[in-house]
Design a protein around this motif. Structure first.
Motif, PDB file in Angstrom:
ATOM      1  N   ASP A  25     -19.846  99.431  18.636  1.00  0.00           N
ATOM      2  CA  ASP A  25     -18.560  99.262  18.812  1.00  0.00           C
ATOM      3  C   ASP A  25     -18.210  98.012  18.301  1.00  0.00           C
ATOM      4  OD1 ASP A  25     -18.108 101.788  19.849  1.00  0.00           O
ATOM      5  OD2 ASP A  25     -17.892 101.072  21.954  1.00  0.00           O
ATOM      6  N   MET A  26     -18.802  96.803  18.644  1.00  0.00           N
ATOM      7  CA  MET A  26     -18.580  95.371  18.233  1.00  0.00           C
ATOM      8  C   MET A  26     -18.625  95.340  16.728  1.00  0.00           C
ATOM      9  SD  MET A  26     -19.579  93.123  21.478  1.00  0.00           S
ATOM     10  CE  MET A  26     -17.856  92.535  22.326  1.00  0.00           C
ATOM     11  N   TYR A  27     -19.768  95.723  16.320  1.00  0.00           N
ATOM     12  CA  TYR A  27     -20.013  95.749  14.776  1.00  0.00           C
ATOM     13  C   TYR A  27     -18.966  96.370  13.865  1.00  0.00           C
ATOM     14  CZ  TYR A  27     -22.216  96.554  10.121  1.00  0.00           C
ATOM     15  OH  TYR A  27     -22.512  96.578   8.996  1.00  0.00           O
ATOM     16  N   SER A  31     -17.591  93.526  11.284  1.00  0.00           N
ATOM     17  CA  SER A  31     -17.918  93.585  10.187  1.00  0.00           C
ATOM     18  C   SER A  31     -16.708  93.719   9.043  1.00  0.00           C
ATOM     19  CB  SER A  31     -18.784  94.930   9.853  1.00  0.00           C
ATOM     20  OG  SER A  31     -18.139  96.133  10.255  1.00  0.00           O
ATOM     21  N   ARG A  32     -15.551  93.670   9.756  1.00  0.00           N
ATOM     22  CA  ARG A  32     -14.318  93.685   8.769  1.00  0.00           C
ATOM     23  C   ARG A  32     -13.752  92.673   8.559  1.00  0.00           C
ATOM     24  NH1 ARG A  32     -10.679  98.857  10.939  1.00  0.00           N
ATOM     25  NH2 ARG A  32      -9.143  97.415   9.793  1.00  0.00           N
ATOM     26  N   PRO A  33     -13.508  92.465   7.043  1.00  0.00           N
ATOM     27  CA  PRO A  33     -12.700  91.368   6.458  1.00  0.00           C
ATOM     28  C   PRO A  33     -11.523  90.818   7.402  1.00  0.00           C
ATOM     29  CG  PRO A  33     -13.513  92.500   4.817  1.00  0.00           C
ATOM     30  CD  PRO A  33     -13.789  93.132   5.936  1.00  0.00           C
ATOM     31  N   ASP A  34     -10.704  92.085   7.583  1.00  0.00           N
ATOM     32  CA  ASP A  34      -9.267  91.819   8.250  1.00  0.00           C
ATOM     33  C   ASP A  34      -9.533  91.430   9.677  1.00  0.00           C
ATOM     34  OD1 ASP A  34     -10.358  94.193   8.781  1.00  0.00           O
ATOM     35  OD2 ASP A  34      -8.212  95.251   9.287  1.00  0.00           O
ATOM     36  N   VAL A  35     -10.457  91.399  10.307  1.00  0.00           N
ATOM     37  CA  VAL A  35     -10.725  91.011  11.657  1.00  0.00           C
ATOM     38  C   VAL A  35     -11.214  89.404  11.584  1.00  0.00           C
ATOM     39  CG1 VAL A  35     -11.989  91.248  13.658  1.00  0.00           C
ATOM     40  CG2 VAL A  35     -11.271  93.261  12.553  1.00  0.00           C
ATOM     41  N   ALA A  42     -15.787  82.170   9.320  1.00  0.00           N
ATOM     42  CA  ALA A  42     -16.399  83.469   9.608  1.00  0.00           C
ATOM     43  C   ALA A  42     -16.285  84.457   8.387  1.00  0.00           C
ATOM     44  CB  ALA A  42     -15.773  83.895  11.139  1.00  0.00           C
ATOM     45  N   GLU A  43     -17.422  85.112   8.406  1.00  0.00           N
ATOM     46  CA  GLU A  43     -17.358  86.060   7.117  1.00  0.00           C
ATOM     47  C   GLU A  43     -17.739  87.406   8.087  1.00  0.00           C
ATOM     48  OE1 GLU A  43     -18.903  85.534   3.725  1.00  0.00           O
ATOM     49  OE2 GLU A  43     -18.208  83.450   3.606  1.00  0.00           O
ATOM     50  N   PRO A  44     -17.306  88.409   7.262  1.00  0.00           N
ATOM     51  CA  PRO A  44     -17.810  89.895   8.031  1.00  0.00           C
ATOM     52  C   PRO A  44     -19.314  90.048   8.406  1.00  0.00           C
ATOM     53  CG  PRO A  44     -16.270  90.164   6.173  1.00  0.00           C
ATOM     54  CD  PRO A  44     -17.008  88.741   6.299  1.00  0.00           C
ATOM     55  N   GLY A  99      -9.607  82.814  24.269  1.00  0.00           N
ATOM     56  CA  GLY A  99      -9.883  83.268  22.641  1.00  0.00           C
ATOM     57  C   GLY A  99     -10.082  85.107  22.676  1.00  0.00           C
ATOM     58  N   TYR A 100      -9.922  85.434  21.672  1.00  0.00           N
ATOM     59  CA  TYR A 100      -9.725  87.013  21.775  1.00  0.00           C
ATOM     60  C   TYR A 100     -10.093  87.781  20.293  1.00  0.00           C
ATOM     61  CZ  TYR A 100      -4.933  85.478  21.177  1.00  0.00           C
ATOM     62  OH  TYR A 100      -3.926  84.699  20.623  1.00  0.00           O
ATOM     63  N   VAL A 101     -10.490  88.624  20.448  1.00  0.00           N
ATOM     64  CA  VAL A 101     -10.686  89.354  19.083  1.00  0.00           C
ATOM     65  C   VAL A 101     -10.531  91.039  19.443  1.00  0.00           C
ATOM     66  CG1 VAL A 101     -13.370  89.575  18.902  1.00  0.00           C
ATOM     67  CG2 VAL A 101     -11.891  89.671  16.720  1.00  0.00           C
ATOM     68  N   PHE A 102      -9.894  91.654  18.491  1.00  0.00           N
ATOM     69  CA  PHE A 102      -9.794  93.266  18.830  1.00  0.00           C
ATOM     70  C   PHE A 102      -9.788  93.984  17.527  1.00  0.00           C
ATOM     71  CE2 PHE A 102      -8.079  91.200  22.453  1.00  0.00           C
ATOM     72  CZ  PHE A 102      -8.236  92.284  23.630  1.00  0.00           C
ATOM     73  N   HIS A 103     -10.272  94.970  17.778  1.00  0.00           N
ATOM     74  CA  HIS A 103     -10.436  95.986  16.482  1.00  0.00           C
ATOM     75  C   HIS A 103      -8.985  96.485  16.011  1.00  0.00           C
ATOM     76  CE1 HIS A 103     -11.320  99.449  14.087  1.00  0.00           C
ATOM     77  NE2 HIS A 103     -12.541  99.295  14.200  1.00  0.00           N
ATOM     78  N   PRO A 104      -8.431  96.125  14.950  1.00  0.00           N
ATOM     79  CA  PRO A 104      -7.193  96.605  14.548  1.00  0.00           C
ATOM     80  C   PRO A 104      -6.651  98.114  14.635  1.00  0.00           C
ATOM     81  CG  PRO A 104      -8.239  95.412  12.637  1.00  0.00           C
ATOM     82  CD  PRO A 104      -9.320  95.861  13.703  1.00  0.00           C
TER      83      PRO A 104
END
Length: 190
Positions: A25-27, A31-35, A42-44, A99-104
């Motif tokens: 799920d995290m990958y 792995s997405r450039p837009d994230v 950071a790079e994918p 901090g946070y990061v989510f799948h678009p």
């Protein structure tokens, strides 16, 4: 040591420690450039880089000392859709950084807001934090909107304060104090 009583449950989400089983799920979003677009340097990620990231986050389940990062997996419908973290920046000043990061694919439904509110509330209510702040690239409008939506105020715009992809970039700083957080109507906090 400060550790949430896991799992943290909201109306639609479960927040819990990151586990190695979360790799797929995290990958899917790491792995997405837009994230990773707004993440400094950071790079994918490759699958192996995601594995290393998940392994590191799996050990971030509590605050044991100043400087520690507490990271929780955000679960919706049995899938990890993102992660929220609080970094313990100052024990004396009772301050943490958000901090946070989510799948678009899970955007637009208020899930990120709900998850962020839950972890920030833990910091204020259970730990006794005085201040929570967050930073974002000045062009990261979605992140700035999220912090504003939960009741954080923009405190600063640091003009050309860091190199981002080889270009000087502005950084926005948002914050909220415990008293301000507690005075917010529940509806304002998500």
């Amino acid at each position: 040591m400060f550790q949430p009583a896991y799992p943290i449950r909201t109306e639609r989400l479960t927040l819990r420690p990151v586990a190695m089983d979360d790799l797929d799920d995290m990958y899917a979003y790491q792995s997405r450039p837009d994230v990773v677009r707004w993440m400094l340097g950071a790079e994918p990620r490759t699958r192996e880089q995601s594995r290393a990231s998940v392994l590191a986050m799996a050990g971030e389940d509590a605050w044991r000392a100043e400087g520690d990062c507490l990271t929780v997996a955000v679960v919706s419908d049995a899938r990890v859709i993102g992660a929220v973290e609080l970094v313990w920046r100052s024990e004396r000043d009772r301050t943490a950084e958000l901090g946070y990061v989510f799948h678009p694919d899970h955007g637009g439904r208020g899930l990120a807001t709900e998850a962020v509110v839950a972890l920030v509330s833990w910091g204020f209510d259970e730990v006794g934090l005085h201040r929570v702040f967050g930073r974002c690239h000045a062009r990261n409008e979605a992140s700035a909107r999220l912090m504003t939506r939960i009741g954080m105020r923009q405190e600063a715009r640091h003009v050309q304060s860091y190199l981002f992809d080889g270009v000087w970039a502005d950084q926005l700083v948002f914050a909220v104090l415990a008293g301000e957080w507690n005075a917010l109507p529940r509806s304002r906090k998500g």
